[in-house]
Design an enzyme around this catalytic site. Structure first.
Site, PDB file in Angstrom:
ATOM      1  N   GLN A 195       0.436  -0.790  -0.231  1.00 42.48           N
ATOM      2  CA  GLN A 195       0.204   0.284  -0.297  1.00 42.48           C
ATOM      3  C   GLN A 195       0.654   1.124  -0.167  1.00 42.48           C
ATOM      4  O   GLN A 195       1.364   1.432   1.018  1.00 42.48           O
ATOM      5  CB  GLN A 195      -1.096   0.046   1.281  1.00 42.48           C
ATOM      6  CG  GLN A 195      -1.704  -1.669   1.189  1.00 42.48           C
ATOM      7  CD  GLN A 195      -2.624  -1.752   0.255  1.00 42.48           C
ATOM      8  OE1 GLN A 195      -3.785  -0.683   0.076  1.00 42.48           O
ATOM      9  NE2 GLN A 195      -2.362  -2.451  -0.761  1.00 42.48           N
ATOM     10  N   GLY A 236     -11.615   2.739   5.075  1.00 46.60           N
ATOM     11  CA  GLY A 236     -10.676   1.551   4.269  1.00 46.60           C
ATOM     12  C   GLY A 236      -9.911   1.865   3.128  1.00 46.60           C
ATOM     13  O   GLY A 236     -10.150   3.510   2.998  1.00 46.60           O
ATOM     14  N   HIS A 237      -9.005   1.743   2.689  1.00 45.71           N
ATOM     15  CA  HIS A 237      -8.186   2.382   1.988  1.00 45.71           C
ATOM     16  C   HIS A 237      -8.886   2.904   0.376  1.00 45.71           C
ATOM     17  O   HIS A 237      -9.880   2.682   0.141  1.00 45.71           O
ATOM     18  CB  HIS A 237      -7.101   1.042   1.124  1.00 45.71           C
ATOM     19  CG  HIS A 237      -7.471   0.102   0.291  1.00 45.71           C
ATOM     20  ND1 HIS A 237      -6.533  -0.481   0.315  1.00 45.71           N
ATOM     21  CD2 HIS A 237      -8.842  -1.236  -0.105  1.00 45.71           C
ATOM     22  CE1 HIS A 237      -6.851  -1.514  -0.391  1.00 45.71           C
ATOM     23  NE2 HIS A 237      -8.528  -1.978  -0.521  1.00 45.71           N
ATOM     24  N   ASN A 238      -8.482   4.371   0.263  1.00 49.12           N
ATOM     25  CA  ASN A 238      -8.730   4.507  -1.187  1.00 49.12           C
ATOM     26  C   ASN A 238     -10.569   5.378  -0.717  1.00 49.12           C
ATOM     27  O   ASN A 238     -10.748   5.467  -2.227  1.00 49.12           O
ATOM     28  CB  ASN A 238      -8.429   3.781  -2.823  1.00 49.12           C
ATOM     29  CG  ASN A 238      -7.636   3.386  -2.878  1.00 49.12           C
ATOM     30  OD1 ASN A 238      -6.820   3.489  -2.197  1.00 49.12           O
ATOM     31  ND2 ASN A 238      -7.332   1.907  -3.426  1.00 49.12           N
ATOM     32  N   SER A 256     -12.571   2.052  -1.081  1.00 50.60           N
ATOM     33  CA  SER A 256     -12.942   2.866  -2.303  1.00 50.60           C
ATOM     34  C   SER A 256     -14.218   3.443  -2.390  1.00 50.60           C
ATOM     35  O   SER A 256     -14.651   3.659  -3.662  1.00 50.60           O
ATOM     36  CB  SER A 256     -12.985   1.843  -4.168  1.00 50.60           C
ATOM     37  OG  SER A 256     -11.084   1.848  -3.643  1.00 50.60           O
TER      38      SER A 256
END
Length: 344
Positions: A195, A236-238, A256
């Site tokens: 990441q 979460g990521h993004n 996302s």
């Protein structure tokens, strides 16, 4: 904390003073206020309690009836937040770098910042004016903390993150940990995907205790200005969280997710990855969101659907025992008619 005239308070909150211009010493709830205190009546549900309150004056909604002095405002709750700040203003600690903290020679720290006991600040980090790292705070390399931001104990902000101005990060929050990204081969073996993005947080963002915000996989996870995040939230990521969004305790956002301006996610809402939640939308508590939500729509349930449809379903479910009894009676009547026809 000194006494304040009601006229001074009314001016500060853009309110209208009715009655005597008293001097008050504090702001307190209706049930514990005394004659020297200002109390507050946020809406009509507080009217009865206000009748028995010993408060000397009230901050109230327009049209509230009493013989005591009042400050009338359009939004009592918003005005209350300002009044509390009048009596209890934020006081920044005197600049300090505590001798027990470990700081890279290549970090830049303002001479107006406070770095409390046992903090760690890595290479290339930037700590701007009036920042407070209360104690036991970790700041990763090349991470920037904007002016006036307060960070409480046991917060970890990893490398290459950006925190805006006048943010509040409560104890135990974790920002910039690796996102949950894995690739699985034909044998079922999971391989971690590095990441390499960061986390970018805007101005006046509040982040609750033990909340986690994952770094992006390639680009930053983004939290824009004035977002308010409760305790125990997972982002979460993004993800992209636009201005003035509210995330209540135990919300979980998969990777996302895009949450647009002024949306509200109530407690224990779970959101599937790559979903967009529209501007001003509301997701009610304990909902499971499996598809996009349009602007301004309120949804609830699992899977989440428009709340009117949800309540219609609930009403039908509550009527199921009655419906079952009626069906049985109809079946018995049909059987009786069949027997009657056979006998004829």
């Amino acid at each position: 904390m000194g006494n304040k005239l009601l006229s001074e308070i009314a001016k500060a909150v853009n309110g209208t003073l009715r009655g005597e211009d008293l001097s008050v010493k504090d702001i307190k709830p209706l049930n514990i206020a005394c004659e020297e205190d200002l109390s507050f009546v946020l809406d009509k549900t507080n009217n009865e309690l206000a009748c028995f309150s010993k408060a000397g004056a009230f901050l109230c909604y327009k049209g509230f009836e009493t013989t005591k002095p009042v400050i009338e405002v359009d939004s009592p709750k918003l005005a209350l937040s300002k009044v509390i700040n009048i009596f209890y203003p934020i006081s920044y600690r005197e600049p300090l770098i505590h001798k027990s903290s470990v700081i890279s020679e290549n970090a830049w720290i303002s001479d107006k910042a406070y770095v409390g006991p046992y903090c760690v600040i890595e290479e290339g980090a930037v700590i701007e004016d009036n920042v407070e790292l209360v104690a036991f705070v970790y700041i990763g390399r090349e991470t920037k903390i904007g002016k006036g931001t307060r960070i409480f104990p046991f917060v970890s902000i990893r490398e290459k993150c950006k925190i805006g101005e006048n943010c509040v990060i409560q104890a135990g929050a974790m920002i910039g940990n690796d996102g949950f990204g894995y690739a699985t081969d034909s044998y079922g073996h999971h391989t971690w995907i590095p990441q390499i993005g960061g986390v970018s947080i805007g101005d006046e963002v509040d982040i609750g205790s033990n909340t986690t915000i994952d770094r992006g996989s390639f680009v930053d996870t983004v939290i824009k200005d004035n977002v308010k995040i409760d305790n125990l939230v997972q982002i979460g990521h993004n993800c992209t969280i636009e201005k003035s969004v509210i995330l209540v305790s135990m919300v979980g956002l998969s990777g996302s997710v895009h949450v647009k301006e002024n949306a509200v996610l109530a407690g224990q809402v779970g959101v599937k990855d790559h979903i967009t939640i529209g501007k001003g939308a509301t997701i009610l508590a304990k909902s499971g969101l499996m598809k996009d939500v349009p602007d301004g729509v309120t949804v609830m349930g699992y899977p989440a659907r428009p709340y009117v449809d949800f309540f219609k379903e609930r009403i039908l479910i509550e009527r199921l025992p009655e419906i079952e009894r009626r069906i049985k009676k109809l079946e018995e009547k049909i059987e009786s008619l069949k027997d009657q026809n056979n006998n004829e």
